[in-house]
Design a protein around this motif. Structure first.
Motif, PDB file in Angstrom:
ATOM      1  N   UNK A  66       0.939  -1.275  -0.178  1.00  0.00           N
ATOM      2  CA  UNK A  66       0.135   0.122   0.243  1.00  0.00           C
ATOM      3  C   UNK A  66       0.906   1.042   0.591  1.00  0.00           C
ATOM      4  N   UNK A  67       0.542   2.301  -1.057  1.00  0.00           N
ATOM      5  CA  UNK A  67       1.201   3.314  -1.155  1.00  0.00           C
ATOM      6  C   UNK A  67       0.764   4.392  -0.049  1.00  0.00           C
ATOM      7  N   UNK A  68       1.527   5.779   0.184  1.00  0.00           N
ATOM      8  CA  UNK A  68       1.030   6.863   1.107  1.00  0.00           C
ATOM      9  C   UNK A  68       0.553   7.470   0.523  1.00  0.00           C
ATOM     10  N   UNK A 118      -9.470  -5.201  -5.816  1.00  0.00           N
ATOM     11  CA  UNK A 118     -10.253  -5.768  -4.746  1.00  0.00           C
ATOM     12  C   UNK A 118     -10.198  -4.754  -3.443  1.00  0.00           C
ATOM     13  N   UNK A 119     -10.704  -5.057  -2.259  1.00  0.00           N
ATOM     14  CA  UNK A 119     -10.895  -3.656  -0.901  1.00  0.00           C
ATOM     15  C   UNK A 119     -10.861  -5.006  -0.457  1.00  0.00           C
ATOM     16  N   UNK A 120      -9.201  -4.320   0.348  1.00  0.00           N
ATOM     17  CA  UNK A 120      -8.510  -4.229   1.374  1.00  0.00           C
ATOM     18  C   UNK A 120      -9.360  -4.903   3.192  1.00  0.00           C
ATOM     19  N   UNK A 121      -9.025  -5.816   3.476  1.00  0.00           N
ATOM     20  CA  UNK A 121     -10.126  -6.178   4.901  1.00  0.00           C
ATOM     21  C   UNK A 121     -10.104  -5.103   5.858  1.00  0.00           C
ATOM     22  N   UNK A 122     -11.290  -4.241   5.843  1.00  0.00           N
ATOM     23  CA  UNK A 122     -11.785  -3.050   6.718  1.00  0.00           C
ATOM     24  C   UNK A 122     -11.078  -3.380   8.366  1.00  0.00           C
ATOM     25  N   UNK A 123     -10.926  -4.620   8.667  1.00  0.00           N
ATOM     26  CA  UNK A 123     -10.912  -4.736   9.393  1.00  0.00           C
ATOM     27  C   UNK A 123      -8.779  -3.960  10.232  1.00  0.00           C
ATOM     28  N   UNK A 124      -8.936  -3.965   9.213  1.00  0.00           N
ATOM     29  CA  UNK A 124      -7.240  -4.178   9.233  1.00  0.00           C
ATOM     30  C   UNK A 124      -6.987  -2.701   8.803  1.00  0.00           C
ATOM     31  N   UNK A 125      -7.963  -2.018   8.173  1.00  0.00           N
ATOM     32  CA  UNK A 125      -7.475  -0.825   7.009  1.00  0.00           C
ATOM     33  C   UNK A 125      -6.779   0.256   7.783  1.00  0.00           C
ATOM     34  N   UNK A 154      -5.343   4.476   7.428  1.00  0.00           N
ATOM     35  CA  UNK A 154      -5.549   5.726   6.765  1.00  0.00           C
ATOM     36  C   UNK A 154      -5.159   6.118   5.489  1.00  0.00           C
ATOM     37  N   UNK A 155      -4.100   5.176   5.174  1.00  0.00           N
ATOM     38  CA  UNK A 155      -3.501   5.748   3.651  1.00  0.00           C
ATOM     39  C   UNK A 155      -4.093   4.218   2.904  1.00  0.00           C
ATOM     40  N   UNK A 156      -4.974   3.381   3.732  1.00  0.00           N
ATOM     41  CA  UNK A 156      -5.775   2.649   2.719  1.00  0.00           C
ATOM     42  C   UNK A 156      -6.818   3.548   1.913  1.00  0.00           C
ATOM     43  N   UNK A 157      -7.409   3.566   3.069  1.00  0.00           N
ATOM     44  CA  UNK A 157      -8.752   4.378   1.971  1.00  0.00           C
ATOM     45  C   UNK A 157      -8.180   5.822   1.698  1.00  0.00           C
ATOM     46  N   UNK A 158      -6.789   6.188   1.896  1.00  0.00           N
ATOM     47  CA  UNK A 158      -6.441   7.440   0.354  1.00  0.00           C
ATOM     48  C   UNK A 158      -6.275   7.028  -0.672  1.00  0.00           C
ATOM     49  N   UNK A 159      -5.681   6.016  -1.105  1.00  0.00           N
ATOM     50  CA  UNK A 159      -5.387   5.152  -2.100  1.00  0.00           C
ATOM     51  C   UNK A 159      -6.692   4.526  -2.827  1.00  0.00           C
TER      52      UNK A 159
END
Length: 370
Positions: free
Chosen positions: A31-33, A244-251, A253-258
């Motif tokens: 995952x990237x910043x 693919x949407x990554x697992x919500x339980x381990x998401x 902030x940078x995952x949401x940004x990406x």
């Protein structure tokens, strides 16, 4: 072709108006910043895998007048359009499933994707076999360690856009890298057809980009760099994407940004992407041996309300996609702790159990044209 070609292709390019002359499951790897470092240079040479190694043709010119056409037109261009499209398909599409087998290079700087690298269909012991009806190109982020060895400082920088990724075990360090295709089809020798003239370039490019599904898996950070490296015409030809949407339980902030950045790019009118087919995977947690047997699931009606809750905004970005003809929603199942550990985990498990039920029904109602 997997999809019927449109009679005209729009372009958001302010310089040229491009006219179409043809017939009209998985653990996160990187995952990237939020700061993508992909350059936006209009005159930079683009690269798609090794497909764009062929000469790049300018925008197609308007059709020739009847007088000019009679004097100097190629015998090939006098063939019926349907015949030419069949010839292009023979050149730019794979002829056998083996032509799309991944290379399965191992990576070491982050959690590897066991689905890709074990060469197995998810949840089975069967070998993964390429689908020739909907051929798929697997676009993945290059391991930053491998990237530095391939492109050391003494060598020229790659033409592909570069971006930063979180690449260590704890996803705390950022390194610069780029994307690549792990299953390049064996069509390099045939891509010279793209450099013959403007009309053949436009027709062959539509077959090329419109027939493949571009699969990014959990590597959503590669979506913007990859697509922005294409010409507006090439982007307009893309009809099928998978991510693919990554697992919500381990998401994080940078995952949401990406996620939000990638979806905004896909749905922006300036990107000129008209998707017709979307394959959406959602990482779903299933605890213990009994799994979801006793879990109450959400209905499509429930998801209309859930989309308004905090940390569920990612659903709203999906709803911006328009014009879909086909939507495939599947759960990418992974083991997770039991719901008794916390309320958040219990909610995640309930959502996971609903992915292929109420969630799929809700998205289909919202996104697929009647």
């Amino acid at each position: 072709m997997a999809y019927t070609a449109a009679s005209a292709v729009r372009s958001s390019d302010h310089i040229n108006t491009i006219t179409n002359l043809s017939s009209g499951l998985m653990r996160p790897l990187y995952t990237s910043c939020s700061e993508h470092q992909h350059a936006q240079h209009a005159n930079r040479e683009s690269r798609l895998l090794c497909l764009n190694e062929s000469p790049r043709m300018p925008s197609p010119s308007p059709p020739a007048s009847p007088t000019r056409r009679a004097v100097g037109e190629s015998p090939f261009l006098r063939l019926p359009t349907e015949i030419r499209l069949q010839i292009y398909s023979l050149l730019v599409l794979p002829r056998s499933a083996n032509d799309l087998l991944p290379s399965f290079e191992k990576v070491h700087s982050s959690t590897q994707d066991y689905y890709d690298y074990d060469k197995k269909q998810h949840g089975t012991e069967r070998s993964m076999i390429a689908n020739l009806v909907h051929p798929t190109l697997l676009i993945r982020t290059i391991d930053p360690d491998r990237y530095r060895k391939r492109y050391p400082e003494l060598r020229p920088e790659p033409a592909r856009s570069k971006y930063s990724v979180r690449c260590d075990r704890f996803r705390s360090a950022c390194r610069r890298t780029t994307y690549h295709c792990i299953n390049n089809p064996r069509i390099e020798d045939q891509l010279a057809i793209l450099g013959v003239n403007r009309q053949t370039h436009a027709e062959a490019a539509e077959v090329l980009y419109g027939s493949y599904t571009f699969d990014f898996d959990t590597h959503v950070e590669a979506i913007i760099p990859f697509l922005s490296d294409l010409t507006p015409f090439a982007r307009s030809c893309i009809k099928s994407i998978r991510f693919v949407k990554r697992a919500l339980a381990y998401e994080k902030e940078f995952d949401r940004c990406e996620w939000s950045s990638a979806l905004r790019y896909l749905t922006s009118s300036s990107s000129n992407i008209g998707l017709r087919r979307l394959q959406l995977g959602v990482v779903a947690g299933r605890p213990g041996e009994q799994g979801w047997d006793s879990i109450a699931t959400y209905s499509a009606t429930d998801f209309r309300l859930l989309g308004q809750l905090e940390k569920m905004e990612w659903m709203q970005h999906l709803l911006e996609i328009q014009g879909l003809q086909q939507l495939d929603v599947s759960a990418v199942v992974e083991h997770c702790p039991p719901g008794s550990n916390s309320m958040a985990m219990a909610e995640y498990i309930r959502f996971s159990a609903s992915v292929e039920g109420g969630f799929r029904e809700y998205l289909t109602e919202q996104l697929v044209a009647a």
